[in-house]
Design a protein around this motif. Structure first.
Motif, PDB file in Angstrom:
ATOM      1  N   GLU A 163      50.890  36.181  44.722  1.00 25.27           N
ATOM      2  CA  GLU A 163      49.769  36.710  45.495  1.00 25.27           C
ATOM      3  C   GLU A 163      48.654  37.208  44.571  1.00 25.27           C
ATOM      4  O   GLU A 163      47.467  36.973  44.822  1.00 25.27           O
ATOM      5  CB  GLU A 163      50.226  37.835  46.425  1.00 25.27           C
ATOM      6  N   ILE A 164      49.040  37.889  43.501  1.00 23.52           N
ATOM      7  CA  ILE A 164      48.053  38.395  42.544  1.00 23.52           C
ATOM      8  C   ILE A 164      47.351  37.231  41.845  1.00 23.52           C
ATOM      9  O   ILE A 164      46.122  37.218  41.726  1.00 23.52           O
ATOM     10  CB  ILE A 164      48.725  39.348  41.521  1.00 23.52           C
ATOM     11  N   LEU A 165      48.117  36.237  41.416  1.00 24.38           N
ATOM     12  CA  LEU A 165      47.513  35.065  40.765  1.00 24.38           C
ATOM     13  C   LEU A 165      46.578  34.316  41.710  1.00 24.38           C
ATOM     14  O   LEU A 165      45.500  33.866  41.302  1.00 24.38           O
ATOM     15  CB  LEU A 165      48.600  34.124  40.248  1.00 24.38           C
ATOM     16  N   ASN A 166      46.971  34.162  42.966  1.00 30.33           N
ATOM     17  CA  ASN A 166      46.120  33.488  43.945  1.00 30.33           C
ATOM     18  C   ASN A 166      44.810  34.260  44.152  1.00 30.33           C
ATOM     19  O   ASN A 166      43.740  33.662  44.292  1.00 30.33           O
ATOM     20  CB  ASN A 166      46.844  33.311  45.278  1.00 30.33           C
ATOM     21  N   TYR A 167      44.919  35.572  44.176  1.00 28.23           N
ATOM     22  CA  TYR A 167      43.726  36.411  44.338  1.00 28.23           C
ATOM     23  C   TYR A 167      42.788  36.246  43.132  1.00 28.23           C
ATOM     24  O   TYR A 167      41.582  36.086  43.295  1.00 28.23           O
ATOM     25  CB  TYR A 167      44.144  37.872  44.515  1.00 28.23           C
ATOM     26  N   ILE A 168      43.360  36.276  41.941  1.00 29.40           N
ATOM     27  CA  ILE A 168      42.553  36.086  40.722  1.00 29.40           C
ATOM     28  C   ILE A 168      41.885  34.715  40.756  1.00 29.40           C
ATOM     29  O   ILE A 168      40.698  34.584  40.441  1.00 29.40           O
ATOM     30  CB  ILE A 168      43.425  36.259  39.460  1.00 29.40           C
ATOM     31  N   GLU A 169      42.636  33.695  41.151  1.00 25.57           N
ATOM     32  CA  GLU A 169      42.071  32.346  41.238  1.00 25.57           C
ATOM     33  C   GLU A 169      40.940  32.293  42.266  1.00 25.57           C
ATOM     34  O   GLU A 169      39.927  31.631  42.027  1.00 25.57           O
ATOM     35  CB  GLU A 169      43.161  31.327  41.588  1.00 25.57           C
ATOM     36  N   SER A 170      41.098  32.976  43.387  1.00 24.75           N
ATOM     37  CA  SER A 170      40.027  32.981  44.395  1.00 24.75           C
ATOM     38  C   SER A 170      38.773  33.668  43.856  1.00 24.75           C
ATOM     39  O   SER A 170      37.653  33.221  44.133  1.00 24.75           O
ATOM     40  CB  SER A 170      40.489  33.622  45.702  1.00 24.75           C
ATOM     41  N   ILE A 171      38.939  34.714  43.078  1.00 26.86           N
ATOM     42  CA  ILE A 171      37.783  35.382  42.456  1.00 26.86           C
ATOM     43  C   ILE A 171      37.130  34.432  41.467  1.00 26.86           C
ATOM     44  O   ILE A 171      35.901  34.248  41.483  1.00 26.86           O
ATOM     45  CB  ILE A 171      38.212  36.686  41.744  1.00 26.86           C
ATOM     46  N   ASN A 172      37.917  33.798  40.615  1.00 28.43           N
ATOM     47  CA  ASN A 172      37.366  32.869  39.622  1.00 28.43           C
ATOM     48  C   ASN A 172      36.648  31.706  40.297  1.00 28.43           C
ATOM     49  O   ASN A 172      35.589  31.268  39.852  1.00 28.43           O
ATOM     50  CB  ASN A 172      38.456  32.369  38.676  1.00 28.43           C
ATOM     51  N   SER A 173      37.228  31.191  41.381  1.00 31.91           N
ATOM     52  CA  SER A 173      36.595  30.080  42.115  1.00 31.91           C
ATOM     53  C   SER A 173      35.262  30.507  42.711  1.00 31.91           C
ATOM     54  O   SER A 173      34.300  29.746  42.686  1.00 31.91           O
ATOM     55  CB  SER A 173      37.515  29.577  43.230  1.00 31.91           C
ATOM     56  N   SER A 174      35.192  31.718  43.235  1.00 28.64           N
ATOM     57  CA  SER A 174      33.952  32.193  43.836  1.00 28.64           C
ATOM     58  C   SER A 174      32.857  32.368  42.786  1.00 28.64           C
ATOM     59  O   SER A 174      31.670  32.257  43.096  1.00 28.64           O
ATOM     60  CB  SER A 174      34.184  33.501  44.598  1.00 28.64           C
ATOM     61  N   LEU A 175      33.238  32.616  41.549  1.00 25.68           N
ATOM     62  CA  LEU A 175      32.256  32.780  40.476  1.00 25.68           C
ATOM     63  C   LEU A 175      31.644  31.436  40.060  1.00 25.68           C
ATOM     64  O   LEU A 175      30.532  31.393  39.547  1.00 25.68           O
ATOM     65  CB  LEU A 175      32.897  33.440  39.254  1.00 25.68           C
ATOM     66  N   LYS A 176      32.372  30.364  40.288  1.00 25.42           N
ATOM     67  CA  LYS A 176      31.895  29.032  39.914  1.00 25.42           C
ATOM     68  C   LYS A 176      30.911  28.479  40.923  1.00 25.42           C
ATOM     69  O   LYS A 176      30.186  27.538  40.649  1.00 25.42           O
ATOM     70  CB  LYS A 176      33.085  28.062  39.794  1.00 25.42           C
ATOM     71  N   GLU A 177      30.895  29.045  42.122  1.00 25.71           N
ATOM     72  CA  GLU A 177      30.033  28.530  43.189  1.00 25.71           C
ATOM     73  C   GLU A 177      28.593  28.879  42.973  1.00 25.71           C
ATOM     74  O   GLU A 177      28.180  29.773  42.367  1.00 25.71           O
ATOM     75  CB  GLU A 177      30.491  29.070  44.548  1.00 25.71           C
TER      76      GLU A 177
END
Length: 170
Positions: free
Chosen positions: A156-170
Motif C-alpha cells: 500500500e505504501i509503495l503504491n501510494y509513492i508510485e501514485s505520487i511519482n506518477s502525478s509528478l510526471k503529468e
C-alpha cells in the motif's frame, strides 16, 4: 517521534536489511540521512522529535534540523509521519501534524508496529486517532497500517509513492 520505527519502515519498504541503520536505543538518528531509490527518488530518514533523554540544547538542535529540512526542501512531495499504533493520540504528534498543516506541508501517516496488537485493536486505535484528527481537519490525510516484522502495509505504501511519482510526471 523517536523510537517509532522510521529506519525500520525504510528498510522494509525497500526490502533491504540494514539500508537505514536501526538503533537499539531511541534517538539513534541525529542527522538527515538520504537514500537514493533506483535513481528515481529519495527516501530521507529524519531524526525523531520528542526524545526526552537528550539535553535541552540537543532537543532544540534536532528540532531545528527537522523544521529546516521540512520547510526549506522544495523537492519534498510527501512527508510520512510515523506513529506507533499502540498508543492513544499523543499531544506531541498532534501538534506536529497541526504544524505541518499550518505550513502547507503535504503529508500522510504510517501507523507502525501493527504486529504488536491484534488486528481489531490496531484498527480501533487508528480509528480513534483519525477521529481525533477530524476534530481539527476537514480532510484527513492518507494513512497506512504497517509492520516491519510481518510486512503489513508495504504494498500500500509503495503504491501510494508510485501514485505520487506518477502525478509528478503529468
Amino acid at each position: 517521534k523517536s523510537n517509532v520505527g522510521k529506519s525500520s519502515v525504510i528498510n522494509r519498504v525497500l526490502q533491504r536489511k540494514n539500508f537505514a541503520r536501526v538503533g537499539e536505543k531511541p534517538g539513534k538518528t541525529i542527522h538527515v540521512n538520504y537514500f537514493t531509490v533506483d535513481k528515481k527518488c529519495y527516501f530521507v530518514d529524519l531524526p525523531g522529535y520528542g526524545y526526552a533523554a537528550r539535553g535541552k540544547k540537543q532537543v532544540e538542535k534536532i528540532q531545528k534540523i527537522i523544521e529546516d529540512y521540512i520547510l526549506q526542501r522544495e523537492q519534498l512531495v510527501n512527508l510520512f509521519v510515523l506513529i506507533d499504533i499502540r498508543h492513544d493520540p499523543q499531544k506531541i504528534d498532534l501538534e506536529f501534524i497541526e504544524w505541518l498543516g499550518e505550513n502547507g506541508v503535504p503529508f500522510s501517516i504510517i501507523f507502525t508496529k501493527a504486529d504488536k496488537l491484534s488486528g481489531g485493536k490496531a484498527k480501533a486505535n487508528v480509528n480513534a486517532y483519525m477521529e481525533k484528527l477530524s476534530e481539527q481537519w476537514e480532510e484527513l490525510p492518507p494513512h497506512f497500517i504497517s509492520s516491519s516484522e510481518n510486512k503489513t502495509g508495504r504494498d500500500e505504501i509503495l503504491n501510494y509513492i508510485e501514485s505520487i511519482n506518477s502525478s509528478l510526471k503529468e
